[in-house]
Structure formats: structure tokens, C-alpha cells
Design an enzyme around this catalytic site. Structure first.
Site, PDB file in Angstrom:
ATOM      1  N   PHE A  45      -6.846  14.786 -27.226  1.00  0.00           N
ATOM      2  CA  PHE A  45      -7.568  15.655 -26.308  1.00  0.00           C
ATOM      3  C   PHE A  45      -8.355  14.876 -25.255  1.00  0.00           C
ATOM      4  O   PHE A  45      -9.170  15.457 -24.553  1.00  0.00           O
ATOM      5  CB  PHE A  45      -8.546  16.545 -27.084  1.00  0.00           C
ATOM      6  N   SER A  46      -8.156  13.575 -25.182  1.00  0.00           N
ATOM      7  CA  SER A  46      -9.011  12.790 -24.298  1.00  0.00           C
ATOM      8  C   SER A  46      -8.301  11.548 -23.779  1.00  0.00           C
ATOM      9  O   SER A  46      -7.257  11.149 -24.290  1.00  0.00           O
ATOM     10  CB  SER A  46     -10.279  12.367 -25.051  1.00  0.00           C
ATOM     11  N   GLU A  47      -8.911  10.958 -22.761  1.00  0.00           N
ATOM     12  CA  GLU A  47      -8.474   9.661 -22.244  1.00  0.00           C
ATOM     13  C   GLU A  47      -9.683   8.736 -22.235  1.00  0.00           C
ATOM     14  O   GLU A  47     -10.810   9.184 -22.013  1.00  0.00           O
ATOM     15  CB  GLU A  47      -7.897   9.805 -20.832  1.00  0.00           C
TER      16      GLU A  47
ATOM     17  N   ASP B 152     -12.333  12.033 -39.583  1.00  0.00           N
ATOM     18  CA  ASP B 152     -11.034  11.500 -39.158  1.00  0.00           C
ATOM     19  C   ASP B 152     -10.912  10.020 -39.517  1.00  0.00           C
ATOM     20  O   ASP B 152     -10.529   9.195 -38.690  1.00  0.00           O
ATOM     21  CB  ASP B 152     -10.851  11.715 -37.651  1.00  0.00           C
TER      22      ASP B 152
ATOM     23  N   GLY C 107      -6.869   3.814 -23.418  1.00  0.00           N
ATOM     24  CA  GLY C 107      -6.440   4.596 -24.571  1.00  0.00           C
ATOM     25  C   GLY C 107      -6.286   6.058 -24.230  1.00  0.00           C
ATOM     26  O   GLY C 107      -6.874   6.556 -23.271  1.00  0.00           O
ATOM     27  N   ARG C 108      -5.476   6.704 -25.023  1.00  0.00           N
ATOM     28  CA  ARG C 108      -5.274   8.141 -24.838  1.00  0.00           C
ATOM     29  C   ARG C 108      -5.246   8.798 -26.203  1.00  0.00           C
ATOM     30  O   ARG C 108      -4.498   8.376 -27.087  1.00  0.00           O
ATOM     31  CB  ARG C 108      -3.952   8.387 -24.098  1.00  0.00           C
TER      32      ARG C 108
END
EC number: 2.7.11.34
Length: 313
Positions: A56-58, A172, A52-53
Site C-alpha cells: 500500500f505504499s512506496e 507483521d 522500496g515498494r
């Protein structure tokens, strides 16, 4: 991360994942405010593949070499660009998230900083998410049965009530962050940490994706509060019934979206398909004044009652 494996239970201890012996005298966290964990490092993990991506992150599927558990390893790529206070607050918040222990919340197992990069270790299992389910029903031109809506929504409310009772906001809540296992268990993931990134860092990313779940108080920059999570729950409940966000519109710009949100201007749910109680709860949650929205205890109570009622009819 829709369509990707979620960070969910795959065995493992609910406590810190890495159990290598610590030093005889552990470092004082007061002297090391950015030190989250002294027991894990990237060398303890065999990274298998990216799953997943985010903005702001992977996220990678990985195996902890110390106990052979399969986990999700989230690497926050812009951690080094955050200002010092944001880093410290982010570290503190993750400490709170690690204390959450609930069957409907993806467990934060551990976290550590290495090479000036924040790494978060999460539980993992393969599953779909609520946004996929909504897309499936939309493609089939079918509405989600109300009993199914309450079956999943009551679990989500249970997760949010657990968080709020520990003074933690999600920030979120949206269908792509609500994962569903093959056995129908809801797992709330991707607990929001984005607010810790500095305005300079996030300015270029602030309009990535249309913020359909943004509450009026966020539009007016009055800050996020527990009632903002309630707004998001109302939007999610509406989307499960209508198969689209309450404020969705073709070719709509950010200004017109904000206008619709401020005025709570959204199409009514079909009364012939959904109960008055469901429609009433949506309107109570999607309310412009956050002080007039119900708290999570009330929302969860209604969801429990409706889940029992629809399951027995």
C-alpha cells in the site's frame, strides 16, 4: 522490500525530525484529529530515489532540507481511500509508534498529511534483511548455526518486548521486516498499519503473497492480539532453523495452507542440528490456542539464556 535499504538509524534526533517554529498557539489536536504534525511538509524534503515498494505504499530515500539528515520517506498511497475512522485510528497508532525508542526498532521520526496523502518519516541506513540471509544459507545448502540464530532472535525479542510493554502490537513479524546491519544489529521495521485500511480498499489485495505466518485466530477472524505476534515469532524462529516457513508447501492453495495452520502441521526440526530448547520454544509459540502460548517476557528470557549458552560453547 527484501533487498532494499531498510529504515534504520542514520543519525538524527529521536524526536520529531522537522524543527521549524510552530505557531504561537499550536492547533488543538482535538479539533484536528487527522493532523499528525504541523511542522513538516514535502517541501522540507529532497527526494533522491525510490528504495522500496509495499502493498500500500512506496518508500523513498530523502534528505531533510532543514537539518540535512538522510531519511526514509514512506508515502501511503491509498490513505485517501480509507474511511474516516480508519484514518483517525491510523493517525493515533502512528503517534504511539513515534513514542517507541529502542535500539532494535526502526525509529518513526515524524509524519504529516499533505494533499490527502499520509507521509511517514523514518530513520534510514543501508542493510540487508533476515529473508536475504535465509536465502543465502539455502543457496549454499548450509544450516544457520544455532548460536547465530539466537544472536539475532534475542535482539528481535527485545524489540517485541519493548513494543508489548507499551501495548503496541507489531502485526507483521516476518523475515523481510527484520533488518540486520553490517555490524550484526537487528532492526525491526515495517510496523503493521494495514489493518486500518477499509475492507473495500484492501479486498483486491488480501491474497497478494501467501500468508505463511497467518495465525489460526486470524484464519477464524477472531482478531489479532499480542499472542498473534508470538505465533509469528515462533514461525520466524522455525524458518531460521529450517530455512523455510513451517507451513510452506509447493503448489499449495490457500485452503490447504489454512488447514495446515489450524492443525499446526509442520515438519519437525532436525534434532541433530538444533537444541531441544529451540525446538521446544518453537512448538510453544506455534500453538493453536493463543491463550496457551507464552508471553514475550518468557520467549525473551529463553532467548537470552540460549544466546549466553551458545555464545560460550
Amino acid at each position: 522490500m527484501a533487498g532494499q535499504p531498510s529504515h534504520m538509524p542514520h543519525g538524527g534526533s529521536p524526536n520529531n525530525l522537522c524543527h521549524t517554529p510552530g505557531p504561537a498557539h499550536p492547533p488543538d489536536p482535538q479539533r484536528h484529529p487527522n493532523a499528525l504534525s504541523f511542522r513538516c511538509s514535502l517541501a522540507d524534503f529532497q527526494i533522491e530515489k525510490k528504495i522500496g515498494r509495499g502493498q500500500f505504499s512506496e518508500v523513498y530515500k530523502a534528505t531533510c532540507l532543514l537539518d540535512r539528515k538522510t531519511v526514509a520517506l514512506k508515502k501511503v498511497q491509498i490513505f485517501e481511500m480509507m474511511d474516516a475512522k480508519a484514518r483517525q485510528d491510523c493517525v493515533k497508532e502512528i503517534g504511539l509508534l513515534k513514542q517507541l525508542n529502542h535500539p532494535n526498532i526502526i525509529k518513526y521520526l515524524d509524519s504529516f498529511i499533505e494533499d490527502n496523502e499520509l507521509n511517514i518519516v523514518l530513520e534510514l541506513a543501508d542493510a540487508g534483511d533476515l529473508s536475504q540471509m535465509i536465502k543465502y544459507f539455502k543457496k549454499q545448502k548450509r544450516l544457520i548455526p544455532e548460536r547465530t540464530v539466537w544472536k539475532y532472535f534475542v535482539q528481535l525479542c527485545s524489540a517485541v518486548e519493548h513494543m508489548h510493554s507499551r501495548r503496541v502490537m507489531h502485526r507483521d513479524i516476518k523475515p523481510a521486516n527484520v533488518f540486520i546491519t553490517a555490524t550484526g544489529i537487528v532492526k525491526l521495521g515495517d510496523l503493521g498499519l494495514g489493518r486500518f485500511f477499509s475492507s473495500e480498499t484492501t479486498a483486491a489485495h488480501s491474497l497478494v503473497g501467501t500468508p505463511y505466518y497467518m495465525s489460526p485466530e486470524r484464519i477464524h477472524e477472531n482478531g489479532y492480539n499480542f499472542k498473534s505476534d508470538i505465533w509469528s515469532l515462533g514461525c520466524l524462529l522455525y524458518e531460521m532453523a529450517a530455512l523455510q516457513s513451517p507451513f510452506y508447501g509447493d503448489k499449495m492453495n490457500l485452503f490447504s495452507l489454512c488447514q495446515k495452520i489450524e492443525q499446526c502441521d509442520y515438519p519437525p526440526l532436525p534434532g541433530e542440528h538444533y537444541s531441544e530448547k529451540l525446538r521446544e520454544l518453537v512448538s510453544m509459540c506455534i500453538y493453536p490456542d493463543p491463550n496457551q502460548r507464552p508471553d514475550i517476557g518468557y520467549v525473551h528470557q529463553v532467548a537470552r539464556q540460549m544466546h549466553v549458552w551458545t555464545s560460550s560453547t
